[in-house]
Design a protein around this motif. Structure first.
Motif, mmCIF file in Angstrom:
data_model
loop_
_atom_site.group_PDB
_atom_site.id
_atom_site.type_symbol
_atom_site.label_atom_id
_atom_site.label_comp_id
_atom_site.label_asym_id
_atom_site.label_seq_id
_atom_site.Cartn_x
_atom_site.Cartn_y
_atom_site.Cartn_z
ATOM 1 N N GLU A 8 -9.429 5.438 4.425
ATOM 2 C CA GLU A 8 -8.144 4.751 4.544
ATOM 3 C C GLU A 8 -8.289 3.317 5.032
ATOM 4 O O GLU A 8 -7.525 2.451 4.613
ATOM 5 C CB GLU A 8 -7.199 5.522 5.465
ATOM 6 N N ASP A 9 -9.247 3.058 5.891
ATOM 7 C CA ASP A 9 -9.447 1.692 6.371
ATOM 8 C C ASP A 9 -9.825 0.764 5.215
ATOM 9 O O ASP A 9 -9.344 -0.364 5.132
ATOM 10 C CB ASP A 9 -10.516 1.639 7.462
ATOM 11 N N MET A 12 -6.650 0.184 3.150
ATOM 12 C CA MET A 12 -5.737 -0.758 3.794
ATOM 13 C C MET A 12 -6.283 -2.185 3.739
ATOM 14 O O MET A 12 -5.529 -3.130 3.533
ATOM 15 C CB MET A 12 -5.462 -0.337 5.239
ATOM 16 N N GLY A 16 -4.495 -5.272 1.890
ATOM 17 C CA GLY A 16 -4.203 -6.499 2.626
ATOM 18 C C GLY A 16 -4.715 -7.734 1.916
ATOM 19 O O GLY A 16 -4.041 -8.771 1.871
ATOM 20 N N GLU A 19 -2.396 -8.442 -0.946
ATOM 21 C CA GLU A 19 -1.121 -8.990 -0.470
ATOM 22 C C GLU A 19 -1.271 -10.458 -0.073
ATOM 23 O O GLU A 19 -0.418 -11.288 -0.397
ATOM 24 C CB GLU A 19 -0.575 -8.172 0.687
ATOM 25 N N TYR A 31 -2.608 1.496 -3.424
ATOM 26 C CA TYR A 31 -1.965 2.497 -2.559
ATOM 27 C C TYR A 31 -1.663 3.767 -3.347
ATOM 28 O O TYR A 31 -2.020 4.870 -2.928
ATOM 29 C CB TYR A 31 -0.682 1.899 -1.987
ATOM 30 N N ASN A 49 -0.591 6.600 9.943
ATOM 31 C CA ASN A 49 -0.893 5.179 10.076
ATOM 32 C C ASN A 49 -0.738 4.457 8.736
ATOM 33 O O ASN A 49 -0.115 3.399 8.656
ATOM 34 C CB ASN A 49 -2.305 4.992 10.620
ATOM 35 N N LEU A 50 -1.296 5.025 7.683
ATOM 36 C CA LEU A 50 -1.184 4.409 6.366
ATOM 37 C C LEU A 50 0.266 4.427 5.885
ATOM 38 O O LEU A 50 0.767 3.437 5.346
ATOM 39 C CB LEU A 50 -2.089 5.114 5.351
ATOM 40 N N ASN A 52 2.968 4.423 7.694
ATOM 41 C CA ASN A 52 3.781 3.468 8.471
ATOM 42 C C ASN A 52 3.435 2.026 8.165
ATOM 43 O O ASN A 52 4.303 1.148 8.228
ATOM 44 C CB ASN A 52 3.601 3.720 9.977
ATOM 45 N N GLU A 53 2.191 1.778 7.849
ATOM 46 C CA GLU A 53 1.727 0.412 7.575
ATOM 47 C C GLU A 53 2.270 -0.121 6.254
ATOM 48 O O GLU A 53 2.622 -1.280 6.143
ATOM 49 C CB GLU A 53 0.198 0.382 7.565
ATOM 50 N N TYR A 54 2.334 0.754 5.268
ATOM 51 C CA TYR A 54 2.744 0.322 3.932
ATOM 52 C C TYR A 54 3.873 1.183 3.412
ATOM 53 O O TYR A 54 3.673 2.330 3.057
ATOM 54 C CB TYR A 54 1.546 0.383 2.976
ATOM 55 N N LYS A 55 5.036 0.611 3.407
ATOM 56 C CA LYS A 55 6.212 1.278 2.853
ATOM 57 C C LYS A 55 6.714 0.441 1.691
ATOM 58 O O LYS A 55 7.339 -0.591 1.870
ATOM 59 C CB LYS A 55 7.300 1.432 3.904
#
Length: 56
Positions: A8-9, A12, A16, A19, A31, A49-50, A52-55
């Motif tokens: 997952e790191d 993410m 990032g 983005e 994603y 965590n994932l 919540n970080e990316y919605k």
């Protein structure tokens, strides 16, 4: 994501980068592919965590 497709790191971090480069569509694709791979291969979902970080 070829070396460790379930990290997952890494997912993410890649999202990032996309983005920051203004390529949100590509980040969404990373994603979506990651979530699909977790479910298909391991029958698990992403960590909170994932989620919540990316919605998107």
């Amino acid at each position: 994501m070829d070396i460790d497709p379930y990290n997952e790191d890494t997912c993410m971090g890649l999202m990032g980068i996309y983005e920051l480069a203004g390529r949100k569509g590509r980040a969404v694709k990373v994603y979506s592919s990651f979530i699909y791979r977790l479910k298909k291969d391991l029958d698990i979902g992403p960590s909170p965590n994932l989620l919540n970080e990316y919605k998107f």
